[in-house]
Design an enzyme around this catalytic site. Structure first.
Site, PDB file in Angstrom:
ATOM      1  N   SER A  27      44.460 -28.397  -1.889  1.00  0.00           N
ATOM      2  CA  SER A  27      44.302 -27.622  -0.660  1.00  0.00           C
ATOM      3  C   SER A  27      45.240 -28.154   0.413  1.00  0.00           C
ATOM      4  CB  SER A  27      42.850 -27.678  -0.170  1.00  0.00           C
ATOM      5  OG  SER A  27      42.634 -26.788   0.906  1.00  0.00           O
ATOM      6  N   ASP A  28      45.676 -27.250   1.283  1.00  0.00           N
ATOM      7  CA  ASP A  28      46.548 -27.666   2.387  1.00  0.00           C
ATOM      8  C   ASP A  28      46.326 -26.727   3.564  1.00  0.00           C
ATOM      9  OD1 ASP A  28      48.920 -29.575   2.994  1.00  0.00           O
ATOM     10  OD2 ASP A  28      49.547 -27.637   3.797  1.00  0.00           O
ATOM     11  N   GLU A  29      46.465 -27.277   4.763  1.00  0.00           N
ATOM     12  CA  GLU A  29      46.209 -26.489   5.969  1.00  0.00           C
ATOM     13  C   GLU A  29      47.303 -26.721   7.007  1.00  0.00           C
ATOM     14  OE1 GLU A  29      42.627 -25.749   9.242  1.00  0.00           O
ATOM     15  OE2 GLU A  29      42.689 -27.615   8.101  1.00  0.00           O
TER      16      GLU A  29
END
Length: 209
Positions: free
Chosen positions: A85-87
């Site tokens: 996951s990445d934001e």
């Protein structure tokens, strides 16, 4: 050994392939989020370069990095389902990742004052047995209040949100900076969209209690 959300240890090597779940992250926030699903899992830091490519769109960036994180640890877990996951935050086409230091965090929050900002979180589930992966991006719209310099500095001094995309920690004092948050999944703003992830796990036949 693994530690489940219920505090019970489990031997990873003796787990059935369908139960081997890896979170490709060193983030304590993502770990805490995944623990909400009450599934046994292991965390493994991916250690990848998160620099955006020239002209890369925010949605393309978070999906690329989510997949890259999952693939970075895949060699260690040939039978696992791996979560990446990445934001990032995005404003007027500019990408605001995690700040490098206090000065950058101050610049990011000042730029977002009085504006509506998109927080995009990409999530990937890689089935390392089949090579199949699923990708999704969840967007959260955040309308920030018009902030004074004093309010911004107080927030940064108290919360030190230097490990957060756009220097925004909504689960802490950052909520005082906000006028409105709009999203189909508020966990995306914390770094791991649990609604999208649950659907991905079910698509792989993974049972969720």
């Amino acid at each position: 050994m693994l530690l489940t959300s219920q505090g019970v240890t489990a031997d990873y090597n003796n787990m059935a392939p369908s139960e081997q779940l890896i979170l490709a992250s060193s983030s304590v926030h993502r770990r805490a989020l995944l623990e909400r699903l009450r599934l046994p899992f292991r965390c493994h830091a991916p250690g990848i370069d998160e620099t955006p490519e020239p002209g890369e769109a925010p949605s393309a960036l978070v999906e690329r990095l989510a997949l890259a994180k999952a693939r970075a640890v895949a060699w260690f877990y040939p039978q696992a389902l791996i979560i990446g996951s990445d934001e990032v935050a995005a404003l007027d086409g500019r990408i605001f990742p995690k700040p490098a230091d206090h000065a950058e965090a101050l610049h990011q929050i000042e730029a977002m004052s009085g504006r509506e900002v998109e927080f995009l979180t990409g999530v990937c589930l890689l089935n390392n047995r089949t090579g199949r992966h699923q990708l999704d991006t969840v967007t959260v719209q955040v309308r920030f209040r018009q902030m004074t310099q004093a309010a911004i500095r107080r927030y940064l001094d108290n919360d030190k949100p230097y490990d957060c995309a756009g220097s925004f920690r909504s689960e802490a004092g950052g909520i005082t900076l906000v006028h409105r948050i709009s999203s189909a999944d508020n966990t995306a703003l914390l770094g791991l969209p649990l609604i999208a992830l649950q659907e991905m796990l079910r698509n792989e036949g993974y049972e969720i209690p």
